[in-house]
Design a protein around this motif. Structure first.
Motif, PDB file in Angstrom:
ATOM      1  N   VAL A 170       0.882  -1.166   0.000  1.00 29.61           N
ATOM      2  CA  VAL A 170       0.000   0.000   0.000  1.00 29.61           C
ATOM      3  C   VAL A 170       0.920   1.215   0.000  1.00 29.61           C
ATOM      4  CG1 VAL A 170      -1.855   1.227   1.178  1.00 29.61           C
ATOM      5  CG2 VAL A 170      -1.751  -1.276   1.301  1.00 29.61           C
ATOM      6  N   TYR A 171       0.857   1.989  -1.074  1.00 30.87           N
ATOM      7  CA  TYR A 171       1.736   3.138  -1.283  1.00 30.87           C
ATOM      8  C   TYR A 171       0.858   4.380  -1.343  1.00 30.87           C
ATOM      9  CZ  TYR A 171       5.653   5.740  -3.380  1.00 30.87           C
ATOM     10  OH  TYR A 171       6.661   6.628  -3.636  1.00 30.87           O
ATOM     11  N   CYS A 172       0.955   5.238  -0.336  1.00 32.91           N
ATOM     12  CA  CYS A 172       0.086   6.413  -0.220  1.00 32.91           C
ATOM     13  C   CYS A 172       0.928   7.683  -0.283  1.00 32.91           C
ATOM     14  CB  CYS A 172      -0.656   6.397   1.111  1.00 32.91           C
ATOM     15  SG  CYS A 172      -1.495   4.851   1.485  1.00 32.91           S
ATOM     16  N   LEU A 173       0.536   8.615  -1.135  1.00 33.88           N
ATOM     17  CA  LEU A 173       1.199   9.908  -1.201  1.00 33.88           C
ATOM     18  C   LEU A 173       0.265  10.975  -0.655  1.00 33.88           C
ATOM     19  CD1 LEU A 173       2.982   9.762  -4.667  1.00 33.88           C
ATOM     20  CD2 LEU A 173       4.003   9.542  -2.391  1.00 33.88           C
ATOM     21  N   ASP A 174       0.821  11.863   0.162  1.00 41.59           N
ATOM     22  CA  ASP A 174       0.049  12.930   0.789  1.00 41.59           C
ATOM     23  C   ASP A 174      -0.209  14.083  -0.181  1.00 41.59           C
ATOM     24  OD1 ASP A 174       0.456  11.418   3.072  1.00 41.59           O
ATOM     25  OD2 ASP A 174       1.719  12.908   4.073  1.00 41.59           O
ATOM     26  N   HIS A 175      -1.266  14.828   0.087  1.00 43.26           N
ATOM     27  CA  HIS A 175      -1.438  16.136  -0.535  1.00 43.26           C
ATOM     28  C   HIS A 175      -0.305  17.010  -0.028  1.00 43.26           C
ATOM     29  CE1 HIS A 175      -5.483  15.609  -2.221  1.00 43.26           C
ATOM     30  NE2 HIS A 175      -5.742  14.884  -1.136  1.00 43.26           N
ATOM     31  N   ASP A 176       0.026  18.064  -0.752  1.00 45.72           N
ATOM     32  CA  ASP A 176       1.064  19.001  -0.293  1.00 45.72           C
ATOM     33  C   ASP A 176       0.645  19.654   1.023  1.00 45.72           C
ATOM     34  OD1 ASP A 176       2.597  18.485  -2.543  1.00 45.72           O
ATOM     35  OD2 ASP A 176       1.805  20.196  -3.666  1.00 45.72           O
ATOM     36  N   GLY A 177       1.630  19.898   1.869  1.00 45.20           N
ATOM     37  CA  GLY A 177       1.395  20.632   3.101  1.00 45.20           C
ATOM     38  C   GLY A 177       0.640  19.877   4.185  1.00 45.20           C
ATOM     39  N   MET A 178       0.784  18.565   4.237  1.00 46.06           N
ATOM     40  CA  MET A 178       0.012  17.753   5.188  1.00 46.06           C
ATOM     41  C   MET A 178       0.775  17.370   6.452  1.00 46.06           C
ATOM     42  SD  MET A 178      -3.099  17.052   4.325  1.00 46.06           S
ATOM     43  CE  MET A 178      -3.465  18.601   3.557  1.00 46.06           C
ATOM     44  N   VAL A 179       2.000  17.847   6.636  1.00 41.21           N
ATOM     45  CA  VAL A 179       2.810  17.395   7.773  1.00 41.21           C
ATOM     46  C   VAL A 179       2.095  17.649   9.101  1.00 41.21           C
ATOM     47  CG1 VAL A 179       4.982  17.674   9.019  1.00 41.21           C
ATOM     48  CG2 VAL A 179       4.989  17.571   6.530  1.00 41.21           C
ATOM     49  N   GLU A 180       1.575  18.845   9.310  1.00 39.02           N
ATOM     50  CA  GLU A 180       0.908  19.132  10.588  1.00 39.02           C
ATOM     51  C   GLU A 180      -0.377  18.320  10.745  1.00 39.02           C
ATOM     52  OE1 GLU A 180       0.545  23.172  11.871  1.00 39.02           O
ATOM     53  OE2 GLU A 180       2.489  23.697  10.987  1.00 39.02           O
ATOM     54  N   ARG A 181      -1.163  18.198   9.686  1.00 37.29           N
ATOM     55  CA  ARG A 181      -2.394  17.404   9.764  1.00 37.29           C
ATOM     56  C   ARG A 181      -2.053  15.940  10.033  1.00 37.29           C
ATOM     57  NH1 ARG A 181      -7.099  17.494   5.302  1.00 37.29           N
ATOM     58  NH2 ARG A 181      -7.243  19.635   6.068  1.00 37.29           N
ATOM     59  N   ARG A 182      -1.008  15.456   9.365  1.00 40.40           N
ATOM     60  CA  ARG A 182      -0.550  14.074   9.571  1.00 40.40           C
ATOM     61  C   ARG A 182      -0.198  13.859  11.038  1.00 40.40           C
ATOM     62  NH1 ARG A 182       2.481   9.693   7.546  1.00 40.40           N
ATOM     63  NH2 ARG A 182       1.776   9.992   5.423  1.00 40.40           N
ATOM     64  N   LEU A 194       6.734   7.582   4.136  1.00 42.07           N
ATOM     65  CA  LEU A 194       7.605   7.877   3.001  1.00 42.07           C
ATOM     66  C   LEU A 194       8.170   9.267   3.226  1.00 42.07           C
ATOM     67  CD1 LEU A 194       5.243   6.646   0.159  1.00 42.07           C
ATOM     68  CD2 LEU A 194       7.254   5.464   1.055  1.00 42.07           C
ATOM     69  N   LEU A 195       9.413   9.470   2.828  1.00 39.70           N
ATOM     70  CA  LEU A 195      10.087  10.739   3.078  1.00 39.70           C
ATOM     71  C   LEU A 195      10.452  11.442   1.772  1.00 39.70           C
ATOM     72  CD1 LEU A 195      12.552   9.600   5.897  1.00 39.70           C
ATOM     73  CD2 LEU A 195      10.269  10.617   6.152  1.00 39.70           C
ATOM     74  N   ALA A 196      10.523  12.774   1.861  1.00 38.44           N
ATOM     75  CA  ALA A 196      10.983  13.595   0.738  1.00 38.44           C
ATOM     76  C   ALA A 196      12.492  13.400   0.576  1.00 38.44           C
ATOM     77  CB  ALA A 196      10.651  15.058   1.006  1.00 38.44           C
ATOM     78  N   ALA A 197      13.040  14.011  -0.460  1.00 40.46           N
ATOM     79  CA  ALA A 197      14.474  13.892  -0.741  1.00 40.46           C
ATOM     80  C   ALA A 197      15.346  14.390   0.410  1.00 40.46           C
ATOM     81  CB  ALA A 197      14.816  14.647  -2.023  1.00 40.46           C
ATOM     82  N   ASP A 198      14.796  15.247   1.272  1.00 48.12           N
ATOM     83  CA  ASP A 198      15.579  15.726   2.418  1.00 48.12           C
ATOM     84  C   ASP A 198      15.725  14.668   3.508  1.00 48.12           C
ATOM     85  OD1 ASP A 198      13.128  15.664   3.760  1.00 48.12           O
ATOM     86  OD2 ASP A 198      13.001  17.837   4.008  1.00 48.12           O
ATOM     87  N   GLU A 199      15.065  13.514   3.311  1.00 47.47           N
ATOM     88  CA  GLU A 199      15.104  12.364   4.223  1.00 47.47           C
ATOM     89  C   GLU A 199      14.547  12.687   5.605  1.00 47.47           C
ATOM     90  OE1 GLU A 199      18.955  10.476   4.146  1.00 47.47           O
ATOM     91  OE2 GLU A 199      18.835  10.156   1.981  1.00 47.47           O
ATOM     92  N   GLU A 200      13.712  13.734   5.706  1.00 45.68           N
ATOM     93  CA  GLU A 200      13.089  14.110   6.971  1.00 45.68           C
ATOM     94  C   GLU A 200      11.596  14.378   6.842  1.00 45.68           C
ATOM     95  OE1 GLU A 200      15.103  17.354   8.857  1.00 45.68           O
ATOM     96  OE2 GLU A 200      17.070  16.432   8.666  1.00 45.68           O
ATOM     97  N   THR A 201      11.201  15.077   5.793  1.00 46.48           N
ATOM     98  CA  THR A 201       9.817  15.507   5.624  1.00 46.48           C
ATOM     99  C   THR A 201       8.935  14.336   5.194  1.00 46.48           C
ATOM    100  OG1 THR A 201      10.604  17.689   4.960  1.00 46.48           O
ATOM    101  CG2 THR A 201       8.292  17.160   4.486  1.00 46.48           C
ATOM    102  N   MET A 202       7.901  14.045   5.983  1.00 47.30           N
ATOM    103  CA  MET A 202       6.983  12.956   5.650  1.00 47.30           C
ATOM    104  C   MET A 202       6.070  13.385   4.500  1.00 47.30           C
ATOM    105  SD  MET A 202       6.056  11.586   9.465  1.00 47.30           S
ATOM    106  CE  MET A 202       5.906  13.225  10.153  1.00 47.30           C
ATOM    107  N   ILE A 203       5.993  12.534   3.470  1.00 46.69           N
ATOM    108  CA  ILE A 203       5.185  12.841   2.286  1.00 46.69           C
ATOM    109  C   ILE A 203       4.191  11.738   1.947  1.00 46.69           C
ATOM    110  CG2 ILE A 203       6.914  14.374   1.280  1.00 46.69           C
ATOM    111  CD1 ILE A 203       7.549  11.941  -0.653  1.00 46.69           C
ATOM    112  N   GLY A 204       4.118  10.708   2.772  1.00 48.58           N
ATOM    113  CA  GLY A 204       3.210   9.604   2.480  1.00 48.58           C
ATOM    114  C   GLY A 204       3.418   8.455   3.436  1.00 48.58           C
ATOM    115  N   SER A 205       2.835   7.321   3.064  1.00 46.89           N
ATOM    116  CA  SER A 205       2.889   6.126   3.910  1.00 46.89           C
ATOM    117  C   SER A 205       3.122   4.892   3.053  1.00 46.89           C
ATOM    118  CB  SER A 205       1.566   5.941   4.656  1.00 46.89           C
ATOM    119  OG  SER A 205       1.253   7.071   5.433  1.00 46.89           O
TER     120      SER A 205
END
Length: 94
Positions: free
Chosen positions: A5-17, A41-52
């Motif tokens: 199960v590969y889930c990508l977040d909408h932009d700007g969802m870190v706080e809601r997540r 799942l993390l962005a290229a910065d290896e810190e920002t969560m962008i999905g699951s």
């Protein structure tokens, strides 16, 4: 059978997540299917969560689809896309 199960977040969802994380974690503990592994799942910065990402073991894909549909992250509109696919595990070096 295993299912990814590969889930990508909408932009700007870190706080809601983060605000729905406890409910999401509690929900995963109720899984009627076996959770093999999961994590953000993390962005290229290896810190920002962008999905699951989830790897489940289940009798059929319908079980995984139904369980994922009721995940608090999904219900909160965090995920922009969800891709669920059968997975044939050939190597497991854990």
């Amino acid at each position: 059978m295993h299912y990814t199960v590969y889930c990508l977040d909408h932009d700007g969802m870190v706080e809601r997540r983060l605000s729905h994380y406890d409910a999401h974690k509690a929900y995963l503990a109720t899984a009627p299917v076996k959770m093999v592994m999961s994590g953000p799942l993390l962005a290229a910065d290896e810190e920002t969560m962008i999905g699951s990402f989830f790897l489940y073991e289940a009798d059929d894909i319908g079980q995984v689809v139904r369980f994922n549909a009721n995940d608090p992250f999904n219900e909160a509109g965090i995920w922009k896309s969800v891709d669920i696919r059968p997975f044939l595990k050939r190597v497991d070096n854990r």
